[in-house]
Design a protein around this motif. Structure first.
Motif, short mmCIF file in Angstrom:
data_model
loop_
_atom_site.label_atom_id
_atom_site.label_comp_id
_atom_site.label_asym_id
_atom_site.label_seq_id
_atom_site.Cartn_x
_atom_site.Cartn_y
_atom_site.Cartn_z
N ALA A 174 0.83 -1.21 0.00
CA ALA A 174 0.00 0.00 0.00
C ALA A 174 0.86 1.26 0.00
CB ALA A 174 -0.93 -0.01 1.22
N TRP A 175 1.95 1.25 0.77
CA TRP A 175 2.84 2.42 0.81
C TRP A 175 3.45 2.69 -0.55
CZ3 TRP A 175 8.12 2.68 -0.19
CH2 TRP A 175 8.75 3.89 0.13
N LEU A 176 3.92 1.65 -1.22
CA LEU A 176 4.54 1.85 -2.53
C LEU A 176 3.52 2.37 -3.54
CD1 LEU A 176 7.47 1.43 -3.54
CD2 LEU A 176 6.64 -0.60 -4.73
N ALA A 177 2.28 1.87 -3.44
CA ALA A 177 1.22 2.38 -4.34
C ALA A 177 0.95 3.86 -4.09
CB ALA A 177 -0.05 1.56 -4.14
N ARG A 178 0.94 4.26 -2.81
CA ARG A 178 0.72 5.68 -2.48
C ARG A 178 1.87 6.54 -3.00
NH1 ARG A 178 -2.69 6.44 2.16
NH2 ARG A 178 -4.34 4.87 2.01
N ALA A 179 3.08 6.03 -2.88
CA ALA A 179 4.24 6.78 -3.37
C ALA A 179 4.18 6.95 -4.88
CB ALA A 179 5.53 6.06 -2.97
N ARG A 180 3.75 5.93 -5.57
CA ARG A 180 3.62 6.03 -7.03
C ARG A 180 2.54 7.02 -7.42
NH1 ARG A 180 2.66 0.80 -11.06
NH2 ARG A 180 3.70 1.68 -12.89
N GLU A 181 1.43 6.99 -6.70
CA GLU A 181 0.34 7.94 -6.96
C GLU A 181 0.81 9.38 -6.73
OE1 GLU A 181 -2.71 6.67 -4.33
OE2 GLU A 181 -3.15 4.84 -5.46
N ALA A 182 1.75 9.56 -5.80
CA ALA A 182 2.25 10.90 -5.46
C ALA A 182 3.30 11.39 -6.45
CB ALA A 182 2.83 10.90 -4.05
N GLY A 183 3.67 10.56 -7.42
CA GLY A 183 4.60 11.00 -8.45
C GLY A 183 6.02 10.49 -8.30
N ALA A 184 6.25 9.62 -7.31
CA ALA A 184 7.58 9.05 -7.15
C ALA A 184 7.78 7.90 -8.13
CB ALA A 184 7.77 8.55 -5.72
N THR A 185 9.02 7.66 -8.51
CA THR A 185 9.37 6.43 -9.22
C THR A 185 9.51 5.33 -8.19
OG1 THR A 185 10.52 7.62 -10.98
CG2 THR A 185 11.13 5.32 -10.65
N THR A 186 8.99 4.15 -8.50
CA THR A 186 8.95 3.09 -7.49
C THR A 186 9.77 1.87 -7.91
OG1 THR A 186 6.87 2.27 -8.45
CG2 THR A 186 6.71 3.78 -6.58
N LEU A 187 10.42 1.28 -6.93
CA LEU A 187 11.22 0.08 -7.12
C LEU A 187 10.81 -0.95 -6.08
CD1 LEU A 187 13.72 -1.53 -8.23
CD2 LEU A 187 15.09 -0.33 -6.48
N ALA A 188 10.48 -2.15 -6.53
CA ALA A 188 10.20 -3.26 -5.63
C ALA A 188 11.42 -4.17 -5.57
CB ALA A 188 8.99 -4.06 -6.12
N ILE A 189 11.86 -4.49 -4.37
CA ILE A 189 12.92 -5.48 -4.18
C ILE A 189 12.27 -6.67 -3.50
CG2 ILE A 189 15.17 -5.99 -3.18
CD1 ILE A 189 15.78 -3.03 -3.16
N THR A 190 12.19 -7.80 -4.20
CA THR A 190 11.37 -8.90 -3.71
C THR A 190 11.80 -10.24 -4.28
OG1 THR A 190 9.09 -9.72 -3.54
CG2 THR A 190 9.66 -8.52 -5.55
N ASN A 191 11.49 -11.28 -3.53
CA ASN A 191 11.66 -12.65 -4.02
C ASN A 191 10.38 -13.13 -4.71
OD1 ASN A 191 13.39 -15.01 -4.16
ND2 ASN A 191 11.98 -15.99 -2.76
N GLY A 192 9.31 -12.36 -4.55
CA GLY A 192 8.03 -12.72 -5.15
C GLY A 192 7.88 -12.06 -6.51
N GLU A 193 8.32 -12.71 -7.56
CA GLU A 193 8.36 -12.07 -8.88
C GLU A 193 6.98 -11.69 -9.40
OE1 GLU A 193 10.71 -13.94 -11.84
OE2 GLU A 193 12.35 -14.41 -10.48
N ASP A 194 5.97 -12.49 -9.07
CA ASP A 194 4.61 -12.20 -9.54
C ASP A 194 3.75 -11.69 -8.39
OD1 ASP A 194 2.58 -12.02 -11.45
OD2 ASP A 194 1.77 -13.99 -10.89
N SER A 195 4.35 -10.97 -7.46
CA SER A 195 3.67 -10.51 -6.26
C SER A 195 2.97 -9.19 -6.50
CB SER A 195 4.68 -10.35 -5.12
OG SER A 195 5.63 -9.35 -5.46
N ALA A 196 2.13 -8.81 -5.55
CA ALA A 196 1.44 -7.53 -5.63
C ALA A 196 2.43 -6.37 -5.63
CB ALA A 196 0.47 -7.39 -4.45
N LEU A 197 3.52 -6.50 -4.86
CA LEU A 197 4.52 -5.43 -4.81
C LEU A 197 5.19 -5.28 -6.17
CD1 LEU A 197 5.80 -3.49 -2.65
CD2 LEU A 197 7.70 -5.11 -2.57
N ALA A 198 5.57 -6.39 -6.78
CA ALA A 198 6.22 -6.33 -8.08
C ALA A 198 5.29 -5.78 -9.15
CB ALA A 198 6.71 -7.73 -8.47
N ARG A 199 4.04 -6.20 -9.13
CA ARG A 199 3.09 -5.74 -10.15
C ARG A 199 2.80 -4.26 -10.04
NH1 ARG A 199 0.54 -10.58 -8.56
NH2 ARG A 199 -1.02 -9.38 -7.38
N GLY A 200 2.93 -3.70 -8.85
CA GLY A 200 2.59 -2.30 -8.64
C GLY A 200 3.76 -1.34 -8.74
N ALA A 201 4.95 -1.83 -9.11
CA ALA A 201 6.15 -0.99 -9.13
C ALA A 201 6.57 -0.65 -10.56
CB ALA A 201 7.29 -1.69 -8.40
N ASP A 202 7.26 0.46 -10.70
CA ASP A 202 7.82 0.83 -12.00
C ASP A 202 8.99 -0.07 -12.38
OD1 ASP A 202 6.20 3.23 -12.47
OD2 ASP A 202 7.29 4.06 -10.76
#
Length: 350
Positions: free
Chosen positions: A107-135
């Motif tokens: 949720a935090w990364l989604a809010r940051a993206r909505e606010a105009g930030a570029t987003t990076l997910a660092i994760t072991n879950g390649e098809d995860s919600a965090l990965a899908r929602g990041a730039d």
């Protein structure tokens, strides 16, 4: 040994292979680094929990040391519960989650993206919600981790961060060579680590509390070992900067409250040596680890690691004695290290 304990032991030994696997994706990491370098953000925000937060500590040091970026480990509560913007346009927001499914990190990364930030997910879950929602996504690629206590996903995350930071600084080949050497050193270290930690675990089997200290990039290691001792051995383990030891915590040290000191072979060493001296004077057993462990003369127990060819990779090796010790101490206490109570696995396979 239970089946769950055997799985944890196996995953500890698998870590060097995970690091080598990341080297097969250098081109993709370099592509991500090029995109982030072009952004050149005025501020980098990192959000994570637990083991992933400790990886965030490491990232904050490497991105500052190698790229010169200003990095903060950010509050997720401010945007999620208090209505404060998660970021500003042009900033870089990094969400770290081994599973990629930690709800407030997503949720935090989604809010940051909505606010105009570029987003990076660092994760072991390649098809995860965090990965899908990041730039951009930095994939750890550790495979399935089945033990509740994270080991290979933690150091895999550190290795991925190191490769990214190296590429950002135009030092990708140097960091890759250092990681290859670290994997070789880790395999050799792991060969004798069980035998090295067993007598220390037996000597300290009755303890219920411990302090851990470090400075600089090894603060990530102190925090990670403290978490492993807490979740696997049920210890009240607390990590802090070596310089914080004098500000109250030294009063709690005695023969039943050891100090674990992680000594790096750099300018932070004198502060760690001073903390070890104070603990020794208070009557506390001192456990020394890290590449400069032999330089802590007050140590009752020394769990040294080889000094890596690339000093910034030291935390990948320094955490290994802590992982092995947590496994051994749990066994000495009659606890199954592969099945800690009250916990469930969150980290997903990738």
């Amino acid at each position: 040994m239970s089946a769950a304990a055997a799985v944890l032991a196996r995953e500890i030994r698998e870590q060097p292979a995970v690091w080598r696997g990341l080297l097969e994706h250098e081109a993709a990491i370099a592509e991500t680094a090029a995109a982030l370098a072009a952004l050149d953000p005025p501020l980098v925000r990192i959000a994570a929990h637990g083991t992933s937060d400790h990886a965030g500590i490491y990232a904050s040091y490497l991105l500052r040391a190698l790229r010169g970026w200003t990095v903060v480990r950010d509050s997720m509560s401010m945007p999620l519960y208090y209505g404060v913007p998660a970021a500003r346009p042009g900033e870089l927001a990094i969400g770290v989650s081994q599973s990629g499914e930690t709800p407030d990190v997503v949720a935090w990364l989604a809010r940051a993206r909505e606010a105009g930030a570029t987003t990076l997910a660092i994760t072991n879950g390649e098809d995860s919600a965090l990965a899908r929602g990041a730039d951009h996504v930095l994939r750890v690629g550790a495979g399935a981790e089945r033990s509740i206590a994270a080991t290979k996903t933690y150091t895999g995350t550190l290795a991925a961060i190191a490769l990214l930071a190296g590429a950002l600084a135009g030092e990708g080949p140097r960091m890759a060579a250092g990681l290859t050497a670290a994997a070789d050193a880790a395999e050799e270290l792991l060969e004798g680590l069980d035998a090295a930690v067993a007598p220390v675990a037996e000597a300290l089997a009755r303890i219920d509390r411990m302090y851990l200290v470090a400075r600089g990039i090894e603060l990530a290691t102190a925090n990670e070992i403290a978490l492993k001792l807490t979740e696997v051995c049920y210890l009240g383990a607390k990590a802090m900067s070596a310089t914080a030891m004098a500000h109250g915590p030294v009063a709690a040290l005695d023969a039943d409250v050891p100090l674990w000191a992680i000594a790096a072979a750099d300018g932070t060493l004198p502060a760690v040596q001073e903390a070890a001296r104070r603990a020794h004077d208070a009557g506390a057993p001192v456990i020394a680890s890290g590449p400069a462990a032999a330089q802590l003369g007050e140590a009752a127990h020394v769990l040294a690691i080889p000094e890596p060819s690339e000093p910034l990779l030291s935390p990948l090796l320094s955490v290994l004695p802590g992982q092995a010790f947590a496994w051994a101490l749990a066994q000495a206490k009659g606890i199954d290290p592969g099945a800690p109570r009250h916990l469930r696995k969150i980290t997903a396979a990738a």
